[in-house]
Design an enzyme around this catalytic site. Sequence first.
Site, PDB file in Angstrom:
ATOM      1  CG  LEU A 179      10.247 -10.348 -10.953  1.00  0.00           C
ATOM      2  CD1 LEU A 179      10.843  -9.041 -10.446  1.00  0.00           C
ATOM      3  CD2 LEU A 179       9.196 -10.079 -12.022  1.00  0.00           C
ATOM      4  CB  SER A 194      12.501  -9.670  -7.146  1.00  0.00           C
ATOM      5  OG  SER A 194      13.757  -9.141  -7.521  1.00  0.00           O
ATOM      6  CB  VAL A 204      12.913  -8.104 -19.214  1.00  0.00           C
ATOM      7  CG1 VAL A 204      14.348  -8.184 -18.718  1.00  0.00           C
ATOM      8  CG2 VAL A 204      12.717  -6.898 -20.123  1.00  0.00           C
ATOM      9  CD  GLU A 213       1.854  -8.450   1.930  1.00  0.00           C
ATOM     10  OE1 GLU A 213       1.309  -9.075   2.861  1.00  0.00           O
ATOM     11  OE2 GLU A 213       1.215  -7.881   1.030  1.00  0.00           O
ATOM     12  CG  ASP A 260      -0.248  -8.570   6.671  1.00  0.00           C
ATOM     13  OD1 ASP A 260      -1.312  -8.145   6.185  1.00  0.00           O
ATOM     14  OD2 ASP A 260       0.865  -8.326   6.165  1.00  0.00           O
ATOM     15  CG  LEU A 268      -1.584  -4.048  -4.463  1.00  0.00           C
ATOM     16  CD1 LEU A 268      -2.465  -3.941  -5.702  1.00  0.00           C
ATOM     17  CD2 LEU A 268      -0.109  -4.061  -4.862  1.00  0.00           C
ATOM     18  CB  CYS A 297      -0.889   0.003   1.251  1.00  0.00           C
ATOM     19  SG  CYS A 297      -1.773  -1.541   1.519  1.00  0.00           S
TER      20      CYS A 297
END
Length: 612
Positions: free
Chosen positions: A261, A377, A291, A79, A102, A51, A2
């Site tokens: 990723l 990631s 990518v 988180e 949480d 979010l 968020c």
Amino acid sequence: MCGITGWVSFERDLREERPTVETMTMTMARRGPDDEGIWVTEHAALGHRRLAIIDLPGGRQPMSVRTPDGDVTLVYSGETYNFPELRNELLRRGHVLRTTSDTEVVLHGYLEWGEAVAEHLNGMFAFAIWDGRHNKLVMIRDRMGVKPLFYYPTPDGVLFGSEPKAILANPLAETAVGLDGLRELFAFVRTPGLAIWKGMREVEPGTVIRVDRNGLRIDRYWSLRTAPHLDDRETSVAHVRDLLDDIVRRQLVADVPRCVLLSGGLDSSALTAIAAGQLSGTGETLRSFAVDFAGQAENFVATALRATPDTPYVHDVAKQSGTDHEDIVLDSAALADPETRANIIRARDTPMGLGDMDASLYLLFSAIRRHSTVALSGESADEVFGGYQQFFSPKVQQADTFPWLASLTGESPRRTFLNQEFGRALDLGRYIQDSYDAAVATIERLDGESDFEYRMRRISHLYLTRFVRVLLDRKDRTSMAVGLEVRVPFCDHRLVEYVYNAPWALKTYDGREKSLLRGATADVLPQSVVERTKSPYPSTQDPAYATTLRNSARDVLADAANPVFDIIDREGLRRAVEADTPQAMPLARRAIERALDLSLWLDIYRPTITTS
């Protein structure tokens, strides 16, 4: 994940300032596209953009608990990966919890343990609590600084926000950049606590800040400490694997689609393999994204930094791990699009970019967000395990400066890029040296540690407490600009502490970089990846990209009144545009990209620049 913001004022009634708080909150709509919440009382106002990741209906914020002595209200970003255990502990202690989020666990954790709640949390987080029982604001940031949080002291309180833009939306905050902020833009040293904007500060990782009528106080609850490493090689490798298994399992928890990723390097491949194996046990297939660039196979030229292209290794991992994989292929037009550049600068609030590597990251995240809301990631594994070439350079090992600067030959391009008057005012050489001296003064030496091992400890410490924060800020701000939560398993503080204290001889026991990580995960990786040498985040080699950059730079040069030339050297930019030798072109490209970033930043933010 968020965006949070707020305003504390002990001399005014903030119930009359709700429109300003709404404006501050709206600046972070992209960080939290799913919901908005405002909470205002007489001397405190909190804003939140959400979010939704865990407990989609039950995690709305700001979240309050009413007590006989006053409300305790939380706005929270991030988180907490150990929240199930903490939730059970709080229930045993008599707390009544109405959601499975949480956020509620963190709020009740504060009611139970006070500011010491931070020490109970495993995760990435930045949050603020207005404690109406004592009329004080408490701000807490995670240990490694994964989630951002800034504040701006005022004569009667404080402003705060996940991003500077939220604070700058308040009329009390001045849109100005002073000497130290300018130095941070060009020195690449990331001084803890210092924000680019004048009067603004960053909540340092691992700290608690409280604000009440008596002022502002800062306490540290965590720092990277030196301790003996007593495990042998076999035990160390096994413990790293156990930690990674636990970390990945915790960080896969979400009520929304997840992915990884995947670059084909050791770091992301290890996470992909472990995550895919864990999800396959529940019948779920892991999604992975990489990518790539149009024409990369045809244009790729091996360099000392990038010996091999990523794609073949990516596909080896995806095939062996059984992921649902997609290559996100970007073209030069998208990478060089001025609107892409503008979006990145707005996301980061500063022109501290890395050219096409920033653009490709933003476009990659934008594409991933159409499929997933959470991504894992491999960021920070190089800092934790010792993956950069600088770790192995005798010149860097002996240098009394930051290791990522020590490898530069001759005068730094960041300094020659500036016009002479501006460069003299900044005095970057002295600033960098003072910053380095302050940084190494805090690093503890182990009793009996050899000079060489202590040198390597210092290099590791600098990467983990300075350099990595540049990368974490880049990844958070770029991903959250499109509403994507990126989790970084290698930043789990248990893993960081354990590997940091392993001696360098153990970190390189096979004569290569990241030996502990390779040894811990080789059994789940393709042999091609196990044997691959370190390759950094990819950069396009398409000549069309460089051509577009030059054309954009010519437009800047044609504007005689462009304020960017109060900072950079006009003739230097002209020479960069005209560079045509293979040796000069890489530096010229970086100079052009930086000039374009600076010019656009000055146009978007129109900051007051002060060098006195």
